[in-house]
Design an enzyme around this catalytic site. Structure first.
Site, short mmCIF file in Angstrom:
data_model
loop_
_atom_site.label_atom_id
_atom_site.label_comp_id
_atom_site.label_asym_id
_atom_site.label_seq_id
_atom_site.Cartn_x
_atom_site.Cartn_y
_atom_site.Cartn_z
N ASN A 10 50.62 88.36 64.96
CA ASN A 10 50.99 87.89 66.19
C ASN A 10 51.17 86.18 66.15
O ASN A 10 50.11 85.70 65.99
CB ASN A 10 49.92 88.20 67.39
CG ASN A 10 50.41 87.58 68.62
OD1 ASN A 10 51.33 86.77 68.89
ND2 ASN A 10 49.44 87.74 69.30
N TRP A 11 52.19 85.61 65.63
CA TRP A 11 52.22 84.28 65.67
C TRP A 11 52.03 83.33 66.74
O TRP A 11 51.84 82.25 66.69
CB TRP A 11 53.51 83.92 65.10
CG TRP A 11 54.05 84.36 63.81
CD1 TRP A 11 53.22 84.93 62.97
CD2 TRP A 11 55.26 84.01 62.80
NE1 TRP A 11 53.78 85.22 61.56
CE2 TRP A 11 54.97 84.37 61.47
CE3 TRP A 11 56.68 83.33 63.16
CZ2 TRP A 11 55.95 84.51 60.54
CZ3 TRP A 11 57.34 83.22 62.17
CH2 TRP A 11 57.31 83.83 60.94
N LYS A 12 51.80 83.95 67.94
CA LYS A 12 51.71 83.20 69.23
C LYS A 12 52.71 82.11 69.34
O LYS A 12 54.00 82.29 68.69
CB LYS A 12 50.43 82.68 69.29
CG LYS A 12 49.40 83.91 68.81
CD LYS A 12 48.00 83.73 69.35
CE LYS A 12 47.06 84.82 69.25
NZ LYS A 12 45.73 84.66 69.70
N HIS A 96 49.20 91.08 76.56
CA HIS A 96 48.25 90.43 75.60
C HIS A 96 47.45 89.44 76.42
O HIS A 96 47.79 89.10 77.68
CB HIS A 96 48.97 89.58 74.47
CG HIS A 96 48.08 88.81 73.76
ND1 HIS A 96 47.22 87.71 73.98
CD2 HIS A 96 47.72 89.03 72.41
CE1 HIS A 96 46.48 87.32 73.17
NE2 HIS A 96 46.73 88.26 71.96
N GLU A 98 46.27 86.73 76.56
CA GLU A 98 46.81 85.31 77.04
C GLU A 98 47.98 85.31 78.05
O GLU A 98 47.91 84.52 78.81
CB GLU A 98 47.40 84.75 75.57
CG GLU A 98 46.09 84.09 74.90
CD GLU A 98 46.37 84.14 73.34
OE1 GLU A 98 47.52 84.29 72.97
OE2 GLU A 98 45.28 84.12 72.55
N GLU A 167 41.86 94.44 71.83
CA GLU A 167 41.42 93.03 71.59
C GLU A 167 40.13 92.43 72.62
O GLU A 167 40.68 92.01 73.63
CB GLU A 167 42.61 92.23 71.82
CG GLU A 167 43.76 92.61 70.59
CD GLU A 167 44.71 91.40 70.40
OE1 GLU A 167 44.87 91.26 69.14
OE2 GLU A 167 45.20 90.85 71.48
N GLY A 173 40.82 84.22 68.36
CA GLY A 173 40.68 83.06 68.08
C GLY A 173 39.61 82.40 67.94
O GLY A 173 39.48 80.99 67.96
N SER A 212 40.12 87.79 65.74
CA SER A 212 39.52 87.23 64.46
C SER A 212 39.72 88.12 63.55
O SER A 212 38.46 88.27 62.53
CB SER A 212 38.13 86.68 64.69
OG SER A 212 38.22 85.59 65.85
N GLY A 233 46.12 87.24 64.61
CA GLY A 233 46.81 86.09 64.99
C GLY A 233 46.73 84.96 64.02
O GLY A 233 47.55 85.12 63.09
N GLY A 234 45.67 84.26 63.97
CA GLY A 234 45.72 83.13 63.03
C GLY A 234 45.94 83.47 61.60
O GLY A 234 46.40 82.91 60.95
#
Ligand code: PGA
Length: 250
Positions: A10-12, A96, A98, A167, A173, A212, A233-234
């Site tokens: 997930n590049w966000k 998600h 967010e 999640e 994150g 994470s 993500g990251g």
């Protein structure tokens, strides 16, 4: 029942034309034949670039959201399932945390987006998860079950087509991963709920962990009985890390 794990990045809101090209180049160079399914959920402006870069590779293209509406009409800023399909998008992250937090998406809205994805032949990756306050109040199970129930209510007939991602919001994150035991406990709850709704199909459905997940902790998380992949993500923005996570999923 055989099911391949799914590792989805997930590049966000990250990426750029040059950076994407470099990242995909490094990933494809390091990727042999993965024993899991791999997807990258990228920002919509880059679909065209990524479609070309990923053509013929083992990495599927994914979106980070999808409109709940059918194609066409006055919905400024929305992207329909038909538009995503034009670019070969195979997966769409839906609900998600967010988007729930910053864009006010409700359980009902998420369920409608799942229906829209399924109607377009796109596999929704449905995110559920509790906040830290909810966990500390002992409400984790209640929250994730409520979020998933809304999706089941609307999509019960084709439930086996969805992917679920657990999640925990407090792990996204933050560098704070759920322990493998904490994650597995929630995954088992979700599996039981799916079983109740989809019967035997539930065993073949994929429940991903996200929050994470990284090169160091992936193997232990993925070894849990009900963890069938990851939403990353990251660590999906760094080729060596993402490749290590893919290698840990078998
Ligand atoms: P993270 O994000 O891996 O950076 O914690 C996961 C996600 O939000 O999907």
């Amino acid at each position: 029942m055989t099911k391949k794990p799914l590792i989805a990045g997930n590049w966000k809101m990250n990426g750029g034309l040059a950076a994407n090209q470099a990242l995909i180049g490094a990933l494809l160079q390091g990727l042999d034949t993965p024993s899991c399914d791999v997807a990258l959920c990228v920002p919509a402006p880059y679909f065209s670039q990524l479609k070309a870069l990923l053509e013929g590779s083992a990495i599927a293209l994914g979106a980070q959201d999808i409109s709940a509406r059918p194609h066409g009409g006055a919905f400024t800023g929305e992207h329909s399932g038909a538009m995503l399909r034009d670019f070969g998008v195979r997966y769409a992250i839906v609900g998600h945390s967010e988007r729930r937090q910053y864009h006010g998406e409700t359980d009902e809205h998420v369920a409608a987006k799942v229906a829209a994805a399924l109607a377009s032949g796109i596999t929704p990756i449905v995110c559920v998860g509790e906040t830290l306050a909810e966990r500390e109040a002992g409400r984790t199970e209640e929250v994730v079950k409520r979020q998933l129930a809304a999706v089941i209510h609307v999509n019960g007939h084709c439930l086996s087509e969805i992917v679920v991602a657990y999640e925990p919001v407090w792990a996204i994150g933050t560098g704070k991963t759920a322990s493998p035991e904490q994650a597995q406990a929630v995954h088992a709850v979700l599996r039981a709920q799916l079983q109740h709704a989809a019967g035997d199909h539930a065993a073949g459905m994929r429940i991903l962990y996200g929050g994470s997940m990284n090169a160091a902790n992936a193997a232990e998380l993925l070894a849990q009985a009900d963890i069938d992949g990851g939403l990353i993500g990251g660590a999906s923005l760094k080729a060596p890390d993402f490749l290590q996570i893919i290698a840990a999923a078998r």
